[in-house]
Design an enzyme around this catalytic site. Structure first.
Site, PDB file in Angstrom:
ATOM      1  N   GLN A 104       0.639  -0.972   0.185  1.00  0.00           N
ATOM      2  CA  GLN A 104       0.510   0.077   0.022  1.00  0.00           C
ATOM      3  C   GLN A 104       0.739   1.019  -0.268  1.00  0.00           C
ATOM      4  OE1 GLN A 104      -2.346   1.596   3.526  1.00  0.00           O
ATOM      5  NE2 GLN A 104      -4.376   0.909   1.718  1.00  0.00           N
ATOM      6  N   TYR A 182      -6.212  10.579   4.404  1.00  0.00           N
ATOM      7  CA  TYR A 182      -4.581  11.370   3.786  1.00  0.00           C
ATOM      8  C   TYR A 182      -4.120  12.360   2.630  1.00  0.00           C
ATOM      9  CZ  TYR A 182      -3.909   8.404   7.404  1.00  0.00           C
ATOM     10  OH  TYR A 182      -4.492   7.936   9.286  1.00  0.00           O
ATOM     11  N   ARG A 234      -7.899   2.567  -2.731  1.00  0.00           N
ATOM     12  CA  ARG A 234      -8.643   2.573  -1.657  1.00  0.00           C
ATOM     13  C   ARG A 234      -8.921   3.980  -1.343  1.00  0.00           C
ATOM     14  NH1 ARG A 234      -8.246   0.100   5.098  1.00  0.00           N
ATOM     15  NH2 ARG A 234      -9.685  -0.589   3.923  1.00  0.00           N
ATOM     16  N   GLY A 327      -9.627  -7.294   8.722  1.00  0.00           N
ATOM     17  CA  GLY A 327      -8.328  -6.672   9.066  1.00  0.00           C
ATOM     18  C   GLY A 327      -8.396  -6.813  10.449  1.00  0.00           C
ATOM     19  N   ARG A 328      -8.703  -6.169  11.682  1.00  0.00           N
ATOM     20  CA  ARG A 328      -8.428  -6.548  13.286  1.00  0.00           C
ATOM     21  C   ARG A 328      -9.705  -8.121  13.580  1.00  0.00           C
ATOM     22  NH1 ARG A 328     -12.934  -1.895  15.093  1.00  0.00           N
ATOM     23  NH2 ARG A 328     -13.281  -2.558  12.615  1.00  0.00           N
TER      24      ARG A 328
HETATM   25  C1  LIG Z   1      -4.138  -1.629  13.311  1.00  0.00           C
HETATM   26  C2  LIG Z   1      -4.783  -0.482  12.630  1.00  0.00           C
HETATM   27  C3  LIG Z   1      -4.494   0.306  11.108  1.00  0.00           C
HETATM   28  C4  LIG Z   1      -4.398   0.390  10.023  1.00  0.00           C
HETATM   29  N1  LIG Z   1      -3.833   0.879   9.394  1.00  0.00           N
HETATM   30  C5  LIG Z   1      -4.224   1.179   7.941  1.00  0.00           C
HETATM   31  C6  LIG Z   1      -3.024   1.554   6.749  1.00  0.00           C
HETATM   32  O1  LIG Z   1      -2.239   1.463   7.035  1.00  0.00           O
HETATM   33  N2  LIG Z   1      -3.869   1.987   5.827  1.00  0.00           N
HETATM   34  C7  LIG Z   1      -5.603   1.519   5.491  1.00  0.00           C
HETATM   35  O2  LIG Z   1      -6.091   1.999   4.350  1.00  0.00           O
HETATM   36  N3  LIG Z   1      -6.396   1.289   6.254  1.00  0.00           N
HETATM   37  C8  LIG Z   1      -5.529   0.881   7.742  1.00  0.00           C
HETATM   38  N4  LIG Z   1      -6.480   0.846   8.493  1.00  0.00           N
HETATM   39  C9  LIG Z   1      -8.007   0.304   8.745  1.00  0.00           C
HETATM   40  C10 LIG Z   1      -8.405  -1.443   7.484  1.00  0.00           C
HETATM   41  O3  LIG Z   1      -7.648  -1.250   6.383  1.00  0.00           O
HETATM   42  C11 LIG Z   1      -9.838  -1.330   7.745  1.00  0.00           C
HETATM   43  O4  LIG Z   1     -10.307  -1.002   7.437  1.00  0.00           O
HETATM   44  C12 LIG Z   1     -10.763  -1.377   9.399  1.00  0.00           C
HETATM   45  O5  LIG Z   1      -9.669  -1.903  10.481  1.00  0.00           O
HETATM   46  C13 LIG Z   1     -11.917  -1.366   9.381  1.00  0.00           C
HETATM   47  O6  LIG Z   1     -12.387  -3.147   9.135  1.00  0.00           O
HETATM   48  P1  LIG Z   1     -11.713  -4.222  10.123  1.00  0.00           P
HETATM   49  O7  LIG Z   1     -13.374  -4.081  10.735  1.00  0.00           O
HETATM   50  O8  LIG Z   1     -11.588  -5.834   9.791  1.00  0.00           O
HETATM   51  O9  LIG Z   1     -10.545  -4.612  11.028  1.00  0.00           O
HETATM   52  C14 LIG Z   1      -5.951   0.405   9.916  1.00  0.00           C
HETATM   53  C15 LIG Z   1      -6.832  -0.406  11.114  1.00  0.00           C
HETATM   54  C16 LIG Z   1      -5.896  -0.621  12.269  1.00  0.00           C
HETATM   55  C17 LIG Z   1      -7.071  -1.580  12.826  1.00  0.00           C
END
Ligand SMILES: Cc1cc2nc3c(=O)[nH]c(=O)nc-3n(C[C@H](O)[C@H](O)[C@H](O)COP(=O)(O)O)c2cc1C
Length: 381
Positions: A104, A182, A234, A327-328
């Site tokens: 990314q 961003y 994205r 993600g999480r």
């Molecule tokens: C620890 C953490 C770091 C994240 N860093 C990024 C990132 O670097 N780039 C991005 O597009 N989204 C980032 N996100 C957002 C996730 O990609 C995702 O959209 C969001 O957590 C919702 O999905 P989930 O409910 O499955 O976690 C981050 C989320 C978390 C929890």
């Protein structure tokens, strides 16, 4: 395997011909764990390896394309050729486990902490600080400096250069990070972009920067990569600020991106079934429904947001999204895909177990962020 889950274990072919072995991908997640010089750490490489054997594709944490785009402590760098061996370590650890590796690529713009960028100088489309309670509540209000036209062009080239490094480091593709407030989003937003040159003005002109990055990345991939190099984009839905991006604005950008011959679009959502705040007729229809309707099968859409159980995933796939990012949940349970595949969905863990940092292979900085941020992860109050 539970018959109902078969749908998301069928392979999926991206527009460039790459076959993904199933429909589950790992969402990009910053882990705050790289060295201060931008190289990756062993802990981070191990964290990716632990999560790459079930999903079909891993989208890495964001990497900055220029020094003044570094948005997080412990973010890894993609801004110089010296970083290629470091970038390669992550690509290799993902690919060795059988997933496609997608880097990314990112610039933080006005969201960068001043202590991370050269001379503390924060840059953006215009000199408008981010609002507290807006797209991010995390960073202080810092007044950015508006980039000159020449600097904007340098950043576009930098996205291409980082793409070349990703190719040289062995990645299967890149994802352009146009989400989460961003720099790329800052150029599209009427809140942060008040420019009067070719990069600002009415909606179509505010698309100039995001689309120029798409074109540059595609150009570099054409020159340096095999034809099946993956390019994704994205984006976030609307912004809470006024002025700010509305859902109607975002659908126009998505409509344009859908004709750009990308391999996928990826929405950034905290809740898969969330609804638009404003800017569309029917506020009861989900954002995903609006997006699928606008895209109309021109390009695959990756959905995301608070998917924890197999049941959550099944419901999400019922909307018609071809691909789903977790993600999480993949931090909480790195074996999610294997458990579903083996018919053991009842064994999926959906809350962080505070005694299992080592077993879960989570680097210290990410672990500390998780356990000290109430409400961010299930199991941490
Ligand atoms: C620890 C953490 C770091 C994240 N860093 C990024 C990132 O670097 N780039 C991005 O597009 N989204 C980032 N996100 C957002 C996730 O990609 C995702 O959209 C969001 O957590 C919702 O999905 P989930 O409910 O499955 O976690 C981050 C989320 C978390 C929890």
């Amino acid at each position: 395997m539970n018959q109902q889950n078969q749908a998301f274990f069928s392979p999926f072919t991206l527009p460039n011909g790459v076959e993904l072995k199933n429909r589950i991908v790992m969402a990009p997640m910053t882990n705050f764990s790289s060295n201060p010089d931008g190289t990756v750490t062993d802990a981070e490489v191990d964290y990716y390896a632990r999560r790459s054997s079930g999903v079909s594709m891993v989208i890495t944490a964001c990497t900055y394309v220029t020094p003044n785009g570094k948005g997080f402590h412990g973010e890894f760098g993609g801004d110089t050729d010296e970083m290629i061996p470091s970038l390669k370590r992550v690509a290799t650890s993902i690919k060795e486990q059988g997933a496609k590796a997608v880097l990314q690529i990112f610039h933080g713009g006005r969201m960068c902490p001043p202590e991370l960028v050269p001379n503390g100088e924060i840059v953006s489309a215009s000199d408008i600080p981010a609002e507290k309670g807006g797209v991010s509540t995390e960073e202080p209000d810092v007044k950015p400096r508006a980039l000159t036209e020449a600097e904007v062009e340098e950043i576009i080239v930098a996205f291409g250069e980082t793409t070349r490094r990703a190719i040289e480091a062995g990645y299967d593709g890149v994802e352009i990070h146009g989400a989460n407030g961003y720099l790329i989003q800052q150029f599209f937003s009427p809140h942060s972009n008040r420019r009067e040159d070719r990069y600002g003005g009415r909606l179509e002109k505010r698309m100039t920067f995001p689309l120029a990055i798409v074109d540059e990345v595609k150009k570099i991939a054409k020159e340096h990569a095999p034809a099946d190099f993956i390019i994704g984009y994205r984006f976030s839905p609307e912004e809470p600020e006024t002025p700010g991006i509305t859902m109607e604005d975002k659908l126009k950008l998505v409509d344009t991106l859908a004709d750009k011959r990308l391999d996928y679009l990826h929405v950034s959502l905290g809740e898969f079934f969330s609804k638009p705040r404003r800017g569309v007729e029917d506020l009861n229809k989900t954002r995903i429904d609006y997006l699928l309707e606008t895209i109309d099968n021109r390009v695959p859409l990756i959905g995301v947001g608070s998917i924890y159980s197999a049941e959550d995933a099944r419901k999400a796939f019922e909307t018609g999204v071809p691909l789903l990012a977790l993600g999480r949940e993949l931090i909480i349970d790195p074996d999610w895909v294997q458990k579903v595949a083996e018919g053991k969905e009842a064994e999926i863990v959906t809350e962080i177990d505070k005694n299992k940092q080592k077993e879960l292979v989570i680097p210290d900085p990410l672990w500390n962020a998780i356990i000290h941020t109430p409400g961010w992860f299930p199991g941490v109050s």
